[in-house]
Design a protein around this motif. Structure first.
Motif, PDB file in Angstrom:
ATOM      1  N   GLU A   7       0.717  -1.041  -0.228  1.00  0.00           N
ATOM      2  CA  GLU A   7       0.176  -0.047  -0.258  1.00  0.00           C
ATOM      3  C   GLU A   7       1.219   1.163   0.083  1.00  0.00           C
ATOM      4  O   GLU A   7       2.027   0.957   0.131  1.00  0.00           O
ATOM      5  CB  GLU A   7      -0.460  -0.082   1.109  1.00  0.00           C
ATOM      6  N   ASP A  46       0.573   5.121   0.438  1.00  0.00           N
ATOM      7  CA  ASP A  46       0.091   6.289   1.077  1.00  0.00           C
ATOM      8  C   ASP A  46       1.004   7.850   0.628  1.00  0.00           C
ATOM      9  O   ASP A  46       2.174   7.681   1.527  1.00  0.00           O
ATOM     10  CB  ASP A  46      -0.508   6.781   2.008  1.00  0.00           C
ATOM     11  N   ARG A  49       2.753  -1.123   4.044  1.00  0.00           N
ATOM     12  CA  ARG A  49       2.278   0.001   3.848  1.00  0.00           C
ATOM     13  C   ARG A  49       3.213   1.226   3.618  1.00  0.00           C
ATOM     14  O   ARG A  49       4.043   0.549   4.931  1.00  0.00           O
ATOM     15  CB  ARG A  49       1.000   0.660   4.946  1.00  0.00           C
ATOM     16  N   ARG A 102       4.469   4.888   3.271  1.00  0.00           N
ATOM     17  CA  ARG A 102       4.286   6.479   3.133  1.00  0.00           C
ATOM     18  C   ARG A 102       5.443   7.228   3.465  1.00  0.00           C
ATOM     19  O   ARG A 102       6.608   7.200   3.872  1.00  0.00           O
ATOM     20  CB  ARG A 102       3.855   6.237   5.140  1.00  0.00           C
ATOM     21  N   ASN A 129       6.316  11.491   2.874  1.00  0.00           N
ATOM     22  CA  ASN A 129       5.542  12.683   3.177  1.00  0.00           C
ATOM     23  C   ASN A 129       7.118  13.351   2.999  1.00  0.00           C
ATOM     24  O   ASN A 129       8.262  13.361   3.260  1.00  0.00           O
ATOM     25  CB  ASN A 129       5.160  12.449   4.940  1.00  0.00           C
TER      26      ASN A 129
END
Length: 264
Positions: A71, A73, A214, A216, A218
């Protein structure tokens, strides 16, 4: 039974993705690299190769997501697509960080390990894309400055290798700071987290977690180097100040965003 099947499927999909990546890397090195160097215009050749790499990794990320292996993000990715030179400085928890950042950055150049110049899967890619070896620090700075002047986004993992633990970083090297000072380019800090961990320094490719991992990403606000450097500071002291400030900035935000859980 369902959980076991899900695990075996993700193990199979991971293996197939690695095989496809390896085959494509070898084919790229054997076919695309010779053709690329026959291209008469160097600047357009590099743009074309950078575009091919970007779209290949976008496709690979999409396949891994569709297969239920990962996943993803992402927050603040617009800064990675901005026109003009910048230096992306990221932590490096997993082997997949390069793939993800290249999939998000259309016009990118990377600093990579010198060993990749003899790796059968990478040697053609790093040469035709005009990536930069970390073997010689002075050449690294000069080559990076040239790429920035040409409008490329430099992607740099200043730890030099994958992070030693989930909540610790290696000390940052100063190459990115010297590049930023030489060209006046902004630094774009990027935070990366992978949960559960995969492809870390301590793990093998077949150490597939019990669920899809997952990632991530940023992307923080760009940092101007002027705020970290006092007037009339020597280049060496200026690079040290910028490096220390960016390392502290990234480390603090890794805790603030919950990517790092505890302090040691």
């Amino acid at each position: 039974m369902t959980e076991r099947f899900d695990y075996l499927w993700r193990l199979f999909a991971t293996a197939m993705a690695l095989i496809v990546f390896g085959i494509c890397g070898v084919l790229f090195s054997m076919l695309v690299f010779p053709l690329a160097w026959a291209w008469p215009h160097r600047a357009s050749r590099q743009r074309a190769v950078a575009g091919v790499i970007h779209w290949f990794f976008r496709a690979l990320v999409a396949v891994l997501r569709c297969a239920g292996v990962m996943e993803l993000d992402v927050a603040g990715a617009k800064a990675l697509r901005a026109h003009g030179p910048s230096i992306v400085v990221a932590n490096h928890p997993t082997y997949l960080d390069v793939m993800v950042l290249l999939s998000l950055t259309p016009r990118a150049c990377c600093v990579v390990k010198n060993a990749h110049w003899s790796n059968p899967c990478f040697w053609g890619i790093v040469r035709s894309a005009e990536y930069i070896s970390n073997a010689d620090p002075s050449q690294l700075i000069e080559a990076g400055a040239q790429q920035l002047a040409a409008g490329y986004t430099m992607i740099i993992f200043p730890e030099g290798t994958r992070s030693p633990a989930p909540n610790r970083l290696h000390a940052f090297s100063r190459g990115f700071a010297h590049m930023a000072l030489k060209v006046g380019a902004p630094i774009v800090p990027v935070l990366i987290d992978c949960d559960p961990p995969v492809f870390t320094k301590q793990m093998r490719w077949y150490d597939v977690p019990a669920r899809a991992f997952r990632m991530r990403v940023n992307v923080l606000e760009p940092l101007g180097i002027g705020q970290f450097v006092e007037h009339d500071t020597t280049p060496a002291l200026a690079a040290r100040s910028v490096t220390n400030a960016v390392e502290a900035h990234i480390t603090q935000h890794l805790f603030d965003y919950g990517f790092f859980k505890t302090r040691n």
